[in-house]
Scaffold this active site. Sequence first.
Site, PDB file in Angstrom:
ATOM      1  N   ALA A   1       0.842  -1.210   0.000  1.00 43.94           N
ATOM      2  CA  ALA A   1       0.000   0.000   0.000  1.00 43.94           C
ATOM      3  C   ALA A   1       0.870   1.252   0.000  1.00 43.94           C
ATOM      4  CB  ALA A   1      -0.941  -0.013   1.207  1.00 43.94           C
ATOM      5  N   GLY A   2       2.006   1.164  -0.667  1.00 40.40           N
ATOM      6  CA  GLY A   2       2.908   2.310  -0.746  1.00 40.40           C
ATOM      7  C   GLY A   2       2.486   3.253  -1.861  1.00 40.40           C
TER       8      GLY A   2
ATOM      9  N   ARG B   1      17.455  -1.755 -10.963  1.00 45.82           N
ATOM     10  CA  ARG B   1      16.355  -2.605 -10.473  1.00 45.82           C
ATOM     11  C   ARG B   1      16.926  -3.908  -9.892  1.00 45.82           C
ATOM     12  NH1 ARG B   1      14.584  -0.577 -15.427  1.00 45.82           N
ATOM     13  NH2 ARG B   1      12.775   0.809 -15.281  1.00 45.82           N
TER      14      ARG B   1
ATOM     15  N   THR C   1       6.511  -5.551  -8.611  1.00 42.99           N
ATOM     16  CA  THR C   1       7.750  -5.455  -7.824  1.00 42.99           C
ATOM     17  C   THR C   1       8.977  -5.786  -8.680  1.00 42.99           C
ATOM     18  OG1 THR C   1       6.520  -6.078  -5.842  1.00 42.99           O
ATOM     19  CG2 THR C   1       8.910  -6.321  -5.737  1.00 42.99           C
ATOM     20  N   ASN C   2      10.022  -5.006  -8.496  1.00 41.45           N
ATOM     21  CA  ASN C   2      11.278  -5.217  -9.227  1.00 41.45           C
ATOM     22  C   ASN C   2      12.291  -6.008  -8.414  1.00 41.45           C
ATOM     23  OD1 ASN C   2      11.098  -3.970 -11.821  1.00 41.45           O
ATOM     24  ND2 ASN C   2      10.854  -2.002 -10.767  1.00 41.45           N
TER      25      ASN C   2
ATOM     26  N   HIS D   1      12.644  -6.084 -18.260  1.00 42.05           N
ATOM     27  CA  HIS D   1      12.405  -4.736 -17.728  1.00 42.05           C
ATOM     28  C   HIS D   1      13.709  -4.200 -17.134  1.00 42.05           C
ATOM     29  CE1 HIS D   1      10.111  -1.399 -16.332  1.00 42.05           C
ATOM     30  NE2 HIS D   1      10.120  -1.718 -15.057  1.00 42.05           N
TER      31      HIS D   1
HETATM   32  N1  APR Z   1       4.236  -7.651   2.466  1.00 43.15           N
HETATM   33  C1  APR Z   1       3.445  -6.659   2.039  1.00 43.15           C
HETATM   34  N2  APR Z   1       3.884  -5.397   1.839  1.00 43.15           N
HETATM   35  C2  APR Z   1       5.173  -5.165   2.058  1.00 43.15           C
HETATM   36  C3  APR Z   1       6.061  -6.163   2.504  1.00 43.15           C
HETATM   37  C4  APR Z   1       5.545  -7.464   2.708  1.00 43.15           C
HETATM   38  N3  APR Z   1       6.305  -8.471   3.118  1.00 43.15           N
HETATM   39  N4  APR Z   1       7.274  -5.599   2.642  1.00 43.15           N
HETATM   40  C5  APR Z   1       7.176  -4.312   2.288  1.00 43.15           C
HETATM   41  N5  APR Z   1       5.891  -4.038   1.949  1.00 43.15           N
HETATM   42  C6  APR Z   1       5.301  -2.760   1.557  1.00 43.15           C
HETATM   43  C7  APR Z   1       5.944  -1.563   2.244  1.00 43.15           C
HETATM   44  O1  APR Z   1       5.512  -1.453   3.588  1.00 43.15           O
HETATM   45  C8  APR Z   1       5.496  -0.418   1.362  1.00 43.15           C
HETATM   46  O2  APR Z   1       4.324   0.208   1.859  1.00 43.15           O
HETATM   47  O3  APR Z   1       5.464  -2.485   0.185  1.00 43.15           O
HETATM   48  C9  APR Z   1       5.222  -1.097   0.001  1.00 43.15           C
HETATM   49  C10 APR Z   1       6.079  -0.580  -1.117  1.00 43.15           C
HETATM   50  O4  APR Z   1       5.747   0.744  -1.344  1.00 43.15           O
HETATM   51  P1  APR Z   1       6.811   1.869  -1.740  1.00 43.15           P
HETATM   52  O5  APR Z   1       8.021   1.739  -0.883  1.00 43.15           O
HETATM   53  O6  APR Z   1       6.100   3.167  -1.768  1.00 43.15           O
HETATM   54  O7  APR Z   1       7.266   1.426  -3.216  1.00 43.15           O
HETATM   55  P2  APR Z   1       6.467   1.610  -4.597  1.00 43.15           P
HETATM   56  O8  APR Z   1       6.917   2.867  -5.258  1.00 43.15           O
HETATM   57  O9  APR Z   1       5.031   1.379  -4.384  1.00 43.15           O
HETATM   58  O10 APR Z   1       7.136   0.417  -5.447  1.00 43.15           O
HETATM   59  C11 APR Z   1       6.968  -0.932  -5.082  1.00 43.15           C
HETATM   60  O11 APR Z   1       7.236  -1.678  -7.348  1.00 43.15           O
HETATM   61  O12 APR Z   1       7.981  -0.590  -9.289  1.00 43.15           O
HETATM   62  C12 APR Z   1       8.313  -1.446  -8.222  1.00 43.15           C
HETATM   63  O13 APR Z   1      10.674  -1.017  -7.963  1.00 43.15           O
HETATM   64  C13 APR Z   1       9.396  -0.847  -7.373  1.00 43.15           C
HETATM   65  O14 APR Z   1       9.877  -2.877  -6.213  1.00 43.15           O
HETATM   66  C14 APR Z   1       9.226  -1.627  -6.106  1.00 43.15           C
HETATM   67  C15 APR Z   1       7.718  -1.852  -6.031  1.00 43.15           C
END
Ligand code: APR
Length: 315
Positions: free
Chosen positions: A11-12, A89, A120-121, A176
């Site tokens: 939920a980021g 990545r 996710t990357n 990618h």
């Molecule tokens: N389970 C669920 N969520 C998790 C876990 C987990 N085990 N570990 C981390 N998270 C959550 C984090 O708490 C965070 O809220 O994943 C979210 C990632 O959000 P952001 O850090 O804002 O990253 P975002 O820009 O959304 O990108 C996520 O997508 O494009 C790819 O390279 C990017 O790998 C990255 C992913």
Amino acid sequence: MAQKKIALIGAGNIGGTLAHLCVLKGLGDVVLFDVIDGLPQGKALDMLEAGPIEGYDANITGTTSYADIAGADVCIVTAGVARKPGMSRDDLLGINCKIMSDVSSNIKQYAPDSLVIVITNPLDAMVTLTKRVTGFPKNRVVGQAGVLDSARYRTFIAQELCVSVQNVTAMVLGGHGDDMVPVRSYCQVGGVPIEKLISTARLEEIEQRTRQAGGEIVALLKTGSAFYSPASAAVQMAAAYLQDKKHILPCAAYLEGEYGIDGVYFGVPVSIGAGGVERVIEVDLSDKEKQEMEVSVGHVRELVTAMDALLEKGE
Ligand code: APR
């Protein structure tokens, strides 16, 4: 009619944007999952309260319990760490592979009939891991990369020619990473081949910018990576599935001989409909494009080998 259910794992930045796009487009009810308590619940409540203004009635909930994703039609995974300036990545492999193993086993348990779209990357390795851990058939595990990379290519071409982005058709295939393959031979503007409109030298610059477009945004943001455009790309894929559109989109799909490639996820044009990835579409490529695809697939295989080594060591 029962609403479709969309589970967003993570939920980021991308997860929140995905949720907003899903409800604005009326795709269904949304469950936002994250490991940080309060984050998914807060974002969900905020979006719910925008409903009366925007006119959507979707139910949006936030949770830290996987049980709440039960019955999801689609799971879109962004759980993990995003890159910071100076990182590729691939540098995310170690940390995100642990996270994706956990996420995938929970999807298997709680949403066993869903279509899984991985963002996710490093994407090509993460989608491979998801398929392995869930054990889902190849039509129900797909990676988002090509829709985004193609949108970036289309944006730069539209800017160059001062035309609507809607007049630019283009696709970027392959992995990618920095060796993704912008397919010039299928790029057209209003039906006119791109090579008649832009010089070869300038096209090369535009294609190089496309390959590095993710890094360009990371360098500007400094605290994370792109999120509006990756979310739009994944929502287009989810809509194709939920609405059985048979939309042809470039996605990371599991190949079994198509394009002469076997046993690997790789960016190719596919048709997405109610059956998930219903078909891989094979297009003729120029000799140069074929060579570039070979280089790119070599890189994806190396990445998967590196992931396997980490998993074997238990890292
Ligand atoms: N389970 C669920 N969520 C998790 C876990 C987990 N085990 N570990 C981390 N998270 C959550 C984090 O708490 C965070 O809220 O994943 C979210 C990632 O959000 P952001 O850090 O804002 O990253 P975002 O820009 O959304 O990108 C996520 O997508 O494009 C790819 O390279 C990017 O790998 C990255 C992913």
